[in-house]
Every structure is written in structure tokens, then in C-alpha cells.
Scaffold this motif. Structure first.
Motif, PDB file in Angstrom:
ATOM      1  N   GLY A 102      33.577 -33.691 -23.203  1.00  9.37           N
ATOM      2  CA  GLY A 102      33.222 -33.999 -21.823  1.00  9.37           C
ATOM      3  C   GLY A 102      33.763 -35.290 -21.253  1.00  9.37           C
ATOM      4  O   GLY A 102      33.414 -35.664 -20.126  1.00  9.37           O
ATOM      5  N   ALA A 103      34.629 -36.001 -21.988  1.00 14.98           N
ATOM      6  CA  ALA A 103      35.207 -37.231 -21.454  1.00 14.98           C
ATOM      7  C   ALA A 103      36.110 -36.927 -20.257  1.00 14.98           C
ATOM      8  O   ALA A 103      36.718 -35.862 -20.171  1.00 14.98           O
ATOM      9  CB  ALA A 103      36.004 -37.954 -22.539  1.00 14.98           C
ATOM     10  N   SER A 104      36.195 -37.874 -19.340  1.00 12.68           N
ATOM     11  CA  SER A 104      37.024 -37.717 -18.143  1.00 12.68           C
ATOM     12  C   SER A 104      38.409 -38.325 -18.313  1.00 12.68           C
ATOM     13  O   SER A 104      39.320 -38.000 -17.558  1.00 12.68           O
ATOM     14  CB  SER A 104      36.344 -38.392 -16.946  1.00 12.68           C
ATOM     15  OG  SER A 104      35.067 -37.851 -16.719  1.00 12.68           O
ATOM     16  N   ALA A 105      38.554 -39.219 -19.286  1.00 11.39           N
ATOM     17  CA  ALA A 105      39.838 -39.899 -19.467  1.00 11.39           C
ATOM     18  C   ALA A 105      39.978 -40.349 -20.913  1.00 11.39           C
ATOM     19  O   ALA A 105      38.985 -40.667 -21.585  1.00 11.39           O
ATOM     20  CB  ALA A 105      39.960 -41.100 -18.537  1.00 11.39           C
ATOM     21  N   TYR A 106      41.226 -40.381 -21.378  1.00 11.93           N
ATOM     22  CA  TYR A 106      41.553 -40.842 -22.728  1.00 11.93           C
ATOM     23  C   TYR A 106      42.724 -41.795 -22.575  1.00 11.93           C
ATOM     24  O   TYR A 106      43.811 -41.390 -22.146  1.00 11.93           O
ATOM     25  CB  TYR A 106      41.934 -39.659 -23.606  1.00 11.93           C
ATOM     26  CG  TYR A 106      42.218 -39.995 -25.059  1.00 11.93           C
ATOM     27  CD1 TYR A 106      41.281 -39.729 -26.048  1.00 11.93           C
ATOM     28  CD2 TYR A 106      43.429 -40.570 -25.454  1.00 11.93           C
ATOM     29  CE1 TYR A 106      41.534 -40.016 -27.386  1.00 11.93           C
ATOM     30  CE2 TYR A 106      43.693 -40.870 -26.784  1.00 11.93           C
ATOM     31  CZ  TYR A 106      42.743 -40.590 -27.743  1.00 11.93           C
ATOM     32  OH  TYR A 106      42.996 -40.880 -29.063  1.00 11.93           O
ATOM     33  N   MET A 107      42.523 -43.055 -22.904  1.00 14.11           N
ATOM     34  CA  MET A 107      43.549 -44.056 -22.646  1.00 14.11           C
ATOM     35  C   MET A 107      43.706 -44.978 -23.856  1.00 14.11           C
ATOM     36  O   MET A 107      42.721 -45.395 -24.473  1.00 14.11           O
ATOM     37  CB  MET A 107      43.190 -44.873 -21.400  1.00 14.11           C
ATOM     38  CG  MET A 107      42.789 -44.018 -20.201  1.00 14.11           C
ATOM     39  SD  MET A 107      42.629 -44.941 -18.667  1.00 14.11           S
ATOM     40  CE  MET A 107      44.357 -45.057 -18.185  1.00 14.11           C
ATOM     41  N   LEU A 108      44.946 -45.285 -24.172  1.00 16.47           N
ATOM     42  CA  LEU A 108      45.227 -46.222 -25.256  1.00 16.47           C
ATOM     43  C   LEU A 108      44.905 -47.639 -24.801  1.00 16.47           C
ATOM     44  O   LEU A 108      45.053 -47.985 -23.627  1.00 16.47           O
ATOM     45  CB  LEU A 108      46.692 -46.120 -25.670  1.00 16.47           C
ATOM     46  CG  LEU A 108      47.140 -44.772 -26.254  1.00 16.47           C
ATOM     47  CD1 LEU A 108      48.623 -44.831 -26.611  1.00 16.47           C
ATOM     48  CD2 LEU A 108      46.320 -44.400 -27.474  1.00 16.47           C
ATOM     49  N   LYS A 109      44.499 -48.468 -25.754  1.00 14.19           N
ATOM     50  CA  LYS A 109      44.146 -49.846 -25.427  1.00 14.19           C
ATOM     51  C   LYS A 109      45.359 -50.705 -25.078  1.00 14.19           C
ATOM     52  O   LYS A 109      45.190 -51.877 -24.726  1.00 14.19           O
ATOM     53  CB  LYS A 109      43.366 -50.473 -26.592  1.00 14.19           C
ATOM     54  CG  LYS A 109      41.963 -49.909 -26.736  1.00 14.19           C
ATOM     55  CD  LYS A 109      41.198 -50.600 -27.859  1.00 14.19           C
ATOM     56  CE  LYS A 109      39.769 -50.093 -27.941  1.00 14.19           C
ATOM     57  NZ  LYS A 109      39.002 -50.743 -29.030  1.00 14.19           N
ATOM     58  N   THR A 110      46.540 -50.116 -25.155  1.00 12.07           N
ATOM     59  CA  THR A 110      47.756 -50.830 -24.768  1.00 12.07           C
ATOM     60  C   THR A 110      48.056 -50.696 -23.280  1.00 12.07           C
ATOM     61  O   THR A 110      49.075 -51.204 -22.810  1.00 12.07           O
ATOM     62  CB  THR A 110      48.954 -50.295 -25.573  1.00 12.07           C
ATOM     63  OG1 THR A 110      49.014 -48.869 -25.448  1.00 12.07           O
ATOM     64  CG2 THR A 110      48.823 -50.670 -27.043  1.00 12.07           C
ATOM     65  N   ILE A 111      47.186 -50.025 -22.514  1.00  9.88           N
ATOM     66  CA  ILE A 111      47.426 -49.868 -21.081  1.00  9.88           C
ATOM     67  C   ILE A 111      47.396 -51.224 -20.385  1.00  9.88           C
ATOM     68  O   ILE A 111      46.818 -52.197 -20.893  1.00  9.88           O
ATOM     69  CB  ILE A 111      46.397 -48.932 -20.427  1.00  9.88           C
ATOM     70  CG1 ILE A 111      44.975 -49.460 -20.630  1.00  9.88           C
ATOM     71  CG2 ILE A 111      46.546 -47.510 -20.947  1.00  9.88           C
ATOM     72  CD1 ILE A 111      43.916 -48.686 -19.867  1.00  9.88           C
ATOM     73  N   LEU A 112      47.989 -51.271 -19.210  1.00 12.34           N
ATOM     74  CA  LEU A 112      48.023 -52.495 -18.425  1.00 12.34           C
ATOM     75  C   LEU A 112      46.719 -52.667 -17.639  1.00 12.34           C
ATOM     76  O   LEU A 112      45.972 -51.709 -17.411  1.00 12.34           O
ATOM     77  CB  LEU A 112      49.198 -52.467 -17.454  1.00 12.34           C
ATOM     78  CG  LEU A 112      50.590 -52.346 -18.089  1.00 12.34           C
ATOM     79  CD1 LEU A 112      51.656 -52.223 -17.007  1.00 12.34           C
ATOM     80  CD2 LEU A 112      50.881 -53.538 -18.994  1.00 12.34           C
ATOM     81  N   ARG A 113      46.487 -53.888 -17.206  1.00 14.71           N
ATOM     82  CA  ARG A 113      45.282 -54.217 -16.435  1.00 14.71           C
ATOM     83  C   ARG A 113      45.138 -53.312 -15.225  1.00 14.71           C
ATOM     84  O   ARG A 113      44.057 -52.760 -14.972  1.00 14.71           O
ATOM     85  CB  ARG A 113      45.369 -55.679 -16.008  1.00 14.71           C
ATOM     86  CG  ARG A 113      44.357 -56.105 -14.967  1.00 14.71           C
ATOM     87  CD  ARG A 113      44.646 -57.526 -14.492  1.00 14.71           C
ATOM     88  NE  ARG A 113      43.820 -57.880 -13.353  1.00 14.71           N
ATOM     89  CZ  ARG A 113      44.090 -57.544 -12.108  1.00 14.71           C
ATOM     90  NH1 ARG A 113      45.156 -56.807 -11.831  1.00 14.71           N
ATOM     91  NH2 ARG A 113      43.280 -57.929 -11.121  1.00 14.71           N
ATOM     92  N   ASP A 114      46.210 -53.145 -14.455  1.00 11.10           N
ATOM     93  CA  ASP A 114      46.134 -52.343 -13.238  1.00 11.10           C
ATOM     94  C   ASP A 114      45.862 -50.872 -13.545  1.00 11.10           C
ATOM     95  O   ASP A 114      45.230 -50.172 -12.752  1.00 11.10           O
ATOM     96  CB  ASP A 114      47.431 -52.470 -12.426  1.00 11.10           C
ATOM     97  CG  ASP A 114      47.573 -53.839 -11.790  1.00 11.10           C
ATOM     98  OD1 ASP A 114      46.562 -54.561 -11.722  1.00 11.10           O
ATOM     99  OD2 ASP A 114      48.686 -54.191 -11.364  1.00 11.10           O
ATOM    100  N   GLU A 115      46.330 -50.401 -14.707  1.00  9.29           N
ATOM    101  CA  GLU A 115      46.076 -49.010 -15.094  1.00  9.29           C
ATOM    102  C   GLU A 115      44.597 -48.800 -15.391  1.00  9.29           C
ATOM    103  O   GLU A 115      44.021 -47.756 -15.043  1.00  9.29           O
ATOM    104  CB  GLU A 115      46.925 -48.640 -16.314  1.00  9.29           C
ATOM    105  CG  GLU A 115      48.414 -48.560 -16.028  1.00  9.29           C
ATOM    106  CD  GLU A 115      49.231 -48.302 -17.283  1.00  9.29           C
ATOM    107  OE1 GLU A 115      50.043 -47.361 -17.283  1.00  9.29           O
ATOM    108  OE2 GLU A 115      49.051 -49.046 -18.263  1.00  9.29           O
TER     109      GLU A 115
END
Length: 224
Positions: A102-115
Motif C-alpha cells: 500500500g505504499a504510495s512511493a518508493y525512493m532511494l535515499k540518494t534522491i535530491l532535496r527538491d525530489e
């Protein structure tokens, strides 16, 4: 329900320094309000119940029942919260698991601040879209579901089965991690997920049930 226009966020990560960094980044947006923070799965559930946030930022490897079970418990208590999973694991199987939970997003911790800020703003407006910030290779693997796999709580993933086979051979978590070239914490996560799917209470119980269901063969179990 939050009608103030402010995006209310709970941050849950067991690394204090990373959690502080998230709070600092989110604090630069005047429309985002941090209403709670914690460092474990049970705390995530408690904080969501207490604060009813719009968004939950959730780490993968923390004390508790495992990320997929935590997501299910959170959504059982507060179905409107949007969950963004943040992790270092660029892993297609894990992506499947958390999205199915049920998660809405999956993001790596290497993403940028604005992302990160854009993700928080976007999931505040629920839609059929799912946000992913992973490698191209992981995206390409997402449609390659192993034969015989099913929905959450049913069939084991290929990796969960591999881990269980090695556990049945009496290998320790550290030895399994070395054999499969993954982190020991990842081994623990796969075992936790396997226990839940098999309704098992221990490693031995999970192996017995996996043999009984012919998920692994009896010959793969260490003779005692």
C-alpha cells in the motif's frame, strides 16, 4: 481530516542523523509541518494514530515487524495517509512488496532535496499514480515476476525462498548474507516476510511449513 492546507508529515527512521537531515530539508518548505518522528515500526503506527498525518516517511530496515507489515498496520489504522518509503535498497522485489502493501512511493535515499519535497507535495494529492525513484535496471525487473508468486501474504518471492533454503541448511544469517552477497539486515527482512506469509513463529516452524507446502524440498532441510 486535515483541512488547513499544511502538509502534515511523520518521519520514521532509526538513524538519528538521517532523520534530523530529513527534518531539516522538509523544514525549508513553509507548507510542510513535521508532527511526529520515531525510529521503529511500532512507533510509526503509534504516531500515525496519534497525529493522523497526510504523509508518512518510512525507512525499510528498522526494529519491528518488517516494512510491509508496518505499512499494512499503518493503513489499517489510517487509510488516508500516504506512505513514502525511503531506502538504500535498489531492489525490485522490495519495490513490489511495499507497493503491494500500500505504499504510495518508493525512493532511494540518494534522491535530491527538491525530489523529496516534490514527492511529499505530490502524494499529498492522492491519485492512481505511484512514485518511483530507483535505477532503470530495477524498473525493468518490475514486470518480471517469478513464476508462482502471488499477492501479499501468499507466495514467497524467489529471494525469500532462496534465503529459507539456506536457513534450512543450518546457515546463520551472516552466512546467508555472504552466500547471496546481500546485507545481513536484508536476510532478516526476507525471513521476517517469509514467517508472516507462512504464518510461522520461528525459523524451524517456517522451514517445516515450507517443506509441508512443497515450497522447499525435504532434502534441503538439514537432517537432525
Amino acid at each position: 481530516m486535515n483541512t488547513s492546507g499544511t502538509i502534515r508529515v511523520v518521519v520514521v527512521d532509526d538513524h538519528n542523523l538521517f532523520r534530523e537531515g530529513l527534518k531539516e530539508v522538509l523544514g525549508t518548505d513553509r507548507d510542510i509541518q513535521i508532527v511526529g518522528e520515531g525510529g521503529s515500526g511500532p512507533e510509526a503506527v503509534e504516531l500515525v494514530v496519534a497525529h493522523e498525518p497526510d504523509v508518512l516517511l518510512l525507512d525499510v530496515e528498522m526494529p519491528g515487524a518488517g516494512v510491509t507489515e508496518t505499512i499494512r498496520q499503518v493503513l489499517h489504522q489510517c487509510r488516508d495517509v500516504q506512505i513514502i518509503v525511503l531506502t538504500m535498497h535498489d531492489d525490485a522485489e522490495l519495490v513490489r512488496e511495499v507497493l503491494e502493501a500500500g505504499a504510495s512511493a518508493y525512493m532511494l535515499k540518494t534522491i535530491l532535496r527538491d525530489e523529496l519535497l516534490a514527492a511529499v507535495r505530490s502524494v499529498r494529492r492522492p491519485s492512481a499514480n505511484i512514485l518511483l525513484a530507483v535505477s532503470r535496471g530495477t524498473v525493468e525487473q518490475l514486470d518480471r515476476r517469478p513464476p508462482g508468486s502471488g499477492g501479499p501474504g501468499t507466495a514467497l518471492t524467489q529471494r525469500e525462498r532462496e534465503v529459507l533454503v539456506l536457513a534450512a541448511g543450518a546457515l546463520s544469517n551472516q552466512q546467508i548474507a555472504s552466500r547471496l552477497h546481500i546485507a545481513e539486515a536484508t536476510v532478516k527482512r526476507h525471513l521476517t516476510n517469509a514467517y508472516a506469509k507462512l504464518n510461522a513463529v520461528s525459523r524451524v516452524d517456517a522451514i517445516r511449513k515450507a517443506v509441508a507446502r512443497r515450497i522447499i524440498s525435504d532434502g534441503q532441510r538439514l537432517s537432525r
